[in-house]
Design a protein around this motif. Sequence first.
Motif, short mmCIF file in Angstrom:
data_model
loop_
_atom_site.label_atom_id
_atom_site.label_comp_id
_atom_site.label_asym_id
_atom_site.label_seq_id
_atom_site.Cartn_x
_atom_site.Cartn_y
_atom_site.Cartn_z
N PHE A 43 -2.07 -0.67 -10.66
CA PHE A 43 -3.19 -1.61 -10.53
C PHE A 43 -2.76 -2.86 -9.75
CE2 PHE A 43 -5.51 -5.29 -12.32
CZ PHE A 43 -6.80 -4.96 -11.92
N ILE A 44 -1.62 -3.42 -10.11
CA ILE A 44 -1.11 -4.63 -9.43
C ILE A 44 -0.78 -4.33 -7.97
CG2 ILE A 44 0.79 -6.29 -9.37
CD1 ILE A 44 0.90 -6.05 -12.45
N LEU A 45 -0.16 -3.19 -7.73
CA LEU A 45 0.20 -2.82 -6.35
C LEU A 45 -1.06 -2.64 -5.49
CD1 LEU A 45 3.08 -0.26 -7.02
CD2 LEU A 45 3.30 -2.48 -5.88
N GLU A 46 -2.10 -2.06 -6.07
CA GLU A 46 -3.34 -1.87 -5.33
C GLU A 46 -3.99 -3.21 -4.99
OE1 GLU A 46 -4.82 2.53 -6.88
OE2 GLU A 46 -5.33 0.76 -8.05
N LEU B 159 0.84 -1.20 0.00
CA LEU B 159 0.00 0.00 0.00
C LEU B 159 0.87 1.25 0.00
CD1 LEU B 159 -2.70 1.41 0.11
CD2 LEU B 159 -2.77 1.02 2.58
N LYS B 160 1.95 1.21 0.76
CA LYS B 160 2.88 2.33 0.81
C LYS B 160 3.52 2.56 -0.56
CE LYS B 160 6.82 4.06 3.50
NZ LYS B 160 7.76 3.73 4.61
N ILE B 161 3.91 1.48 -1.23
CA ILE B 161 4.51 1.59 -2.57
C ILE B 161 3.46 2.10 -3.57
CG2 ILE B 161 5.64 0.35 -4.45
CD1 ILE B 161 6.67 -1.65 -2.37
N ALA B 162 2.23 1.63 -3.43
CA ALA B 162 1.15 2.07 -4.32
C ALA B 162 0.92 3.57 -4.20
CB ALA B 162 -0.14 1.31 -4.01
N ILE B 163 0.99 4.09 -2.98
CA ILE B 163 0.83 5.53 -2.76
C ILE B 163 1.94 6.30 -3.49
CG2 ILE B 163 0.89 7.36 -1.03
CD1 ILE B 163 -0.36 5.30 0.93
N CYS B 164 3.17 5.80 -3.40
CA CYS B 164 4.31 6.46 -4.07
C CYS B 164 4.15 6.42 -5.58
CB CYS B 164 5.61 5.77 -3.65
SG CYS B 164 6.04 5.95 -1.90
N VAL B 165 3.78 5.26 -6.13
CA VAL B 165 3.59 5.14 -7.58
C VAL B 165 2.42 6.00 -8.04
CG1 VAL B 165 3.00 3.56 -9.46
CG2 VAL B 165 4.61 2.85 -7.69
N GLY B 166 1.36 6.05 -7.23
CA GLY B 166 0.21 6.89 -7.56
C GLY B 166 0.59 8.36 -7.63
N CYS B 167 1.40 8.81 -6.67
CA CYS B 167 1.88 10.21 -6.69
C CYS B 167 2.73 10.47 -7.93
CB CYS B 167 2.69 10.50 -5.43
SG CYS B 167 1.71 10.59 -3.91
N LEU B 168 3.60 9.51 -8.28
CA LEU B 168 4.44 9.64 -9.47
C LEU B 168 3.59 9.74 -10.74
CD1 LEU B 168 7.26 9.65 -10.75
CD2 LEU B 168 7.18 7.14 -10.75
N LEU B 169 2.53 8.96 -10.80
CA LEU B 169 1.63 8.99 -11.96
C LEU B 169 0.93 10.33 -12.08
CD1 LEU B 169 0.31 7.53 -14.32
CD2 LEU B 169 -1.34 6.55 -12.71
N LEU B 170 0.47 10.87 -10.97
CA LEU B 170 -0.21 12.17 -10.99
C LEU B 170 0.75 13.29 -11.38
CD1 LEU B 170 -2.42 11.87 -7.77
CD2 LEU B 170 -3.10 11.50 -10.14
N ILE B 171 1.96 13.22 -10.89
CA ILE B 171 2.97 14.22 -11.25
C ILE B 171 3.32 14.12 -12.73
CG2 ILE B 171 5.38 14.92 -10.87
CD1 ILE B 171 5.02 14.05 -7.94
N SER C 75 -8.91 2.89 -4.59
CA SER C 75 -8.04 2.44 -5.68
C SER C 75 -8.68 2.73 -7.03
CB SER C 75 -7.77 0.93 -5.55
OG SER C 75 -7.05 0.64 -4.37
N THR C 76 -9.99 2.50 -7.12
CA THR C 76 -10.73 2.79 -8.36
C THR C 76 -10.70 4.28 -8.67
OG1 THR C 76 -12.19 0.90 -7.98
CG2 THR C 76 -12.97 2.60 -9.50
N CYS C 77 -10.97 5.10 -7.66
CA CYS C 77 -10.98 6.56 -7.86
C CYS C 77 -9.62 7.07 -8.33
CB CYS C 77 -11.38 7.26 -6.55
SG CYS C 77 -13.12 7.09 -6.13
N LEU C 78 -8.54 6.53 -7.74
CA LEU C 78 -7.21 6.98 -8.11
C LEU C 78 -6.89 6.67 -9.57
CD1 LEU C 78 -4.49 8.22 -7.47
CD2 LEU C 78 -3.77 6.04 -6.48
N LEU C 79 -7.20 5.46 -10.01
CA LEU C 79 -6.92 5.08 -11.40
C LEU C 79 -7.73 5.93 -12.37
CD1 LEU C 79 -6.76 1.18 -11.17
CD2 LEU C 79 -4.87 2.72 -11.73
#
Length: 360
Positions: free
Chosen positions: A172-175, A76-88, A194-198
């Motif tokens: 998606f896999i990390l989530e 979950l921690k890694i997913a948060i980091c990857v999610g932030c990277l994707l948004l940036i 997770s759905t909202c973030l994607l």
Amino acid sequence: MKRNNIILAGFIFILFAGVLFITDIFNPIIRPITRVFLMGSSKGKDILFFGLFGLFLILSQTFTLKNKDIDSDKYLKIAICVGCLLLISGIIAEILFRQSLGIPLNVTFMSESSQAASTSILHTHLLKSIFGEAVTSLIGPFISSGINTGVGLYTYVPNIAKTAIILFPILFILEILANQKRLAPTAILLSFFSTCLLIGALDGGMFSTPSMLGICGLFLVYRNHYYFDYYIGGVVLKNKKILNDSKKEYPYYKDAGLSEVKFHLHRLLPYIIAILFITLRISIAIFGANDEYYTLEVVNPADNIELNDFPVESIHHSENKTVYTLDSNYNELNLIKDLKIPLNNKCDYYTISWNIYSYI
């Protein structure tokens, strides 16, 4: 909620997504609900939401690994980091794209090539256009006219920005991994966030409502999942199993090596970040706004453009561009929608300046 009920709910949501794909009969019922958290919901986003939400619910109960000691919090921690990277990455794509065309950061860009599609720093659709191009090439004839895939923007996406699309399957896999071995309340919440973030990363970007809800929601569960399980499952639903299982994960500040004050700040940090996100978005909209007039720049316009129904104050022509100045009293959202009609297939693209004050 029992394990099999969560799986059943997942299948129902996926089936409903299929129904939404082939008919619009449920739109008047669903749209007022989904638009609250999907930021101006559309048919495409509704289908994605129910399909992904259902899939996450199913996989949270059925996905298994040989390693039974999977650390879901780590993923979950890694997913948060990857999610932030994707948004940036979405914001960086917008900046590079605007630099390549020489247009300002504080305008909404509207493409008129192949399919009308808009994008801005505050609500980007560039990553959506990459996904849309792939989907259109595969099942184009089956896509309803009510679904805007954003393909009109694809030709403007910088090549380097197209590599960001690989972050979607990784996230998606990390989530999925992050939602293993969770109690029902947390599993359902993580599936929703997770759905909202994607969806938000794909359609809207960093400052969109689903993105902020998704990334802050993941962080909120990471820091406070015990409280969701205990209060929702144990206190509200009075599920004894969830109540007993949640007590085993009770977070004690001394166990975390923190003082009591720091421990509570640790819990409140997701809320603080959410407030900062919202403040940043509003600040950018305010500082980038022009409340005196709208500037509409139409590139390579046709000769038969008629804007007689709009409050045009002045017109300036150049070699390949016509610049209109419009009265600022026109609501920005309505202006963007209304301009689609007279400018449809009448130019290469056009830009319109922001005016957040028009919503007041």
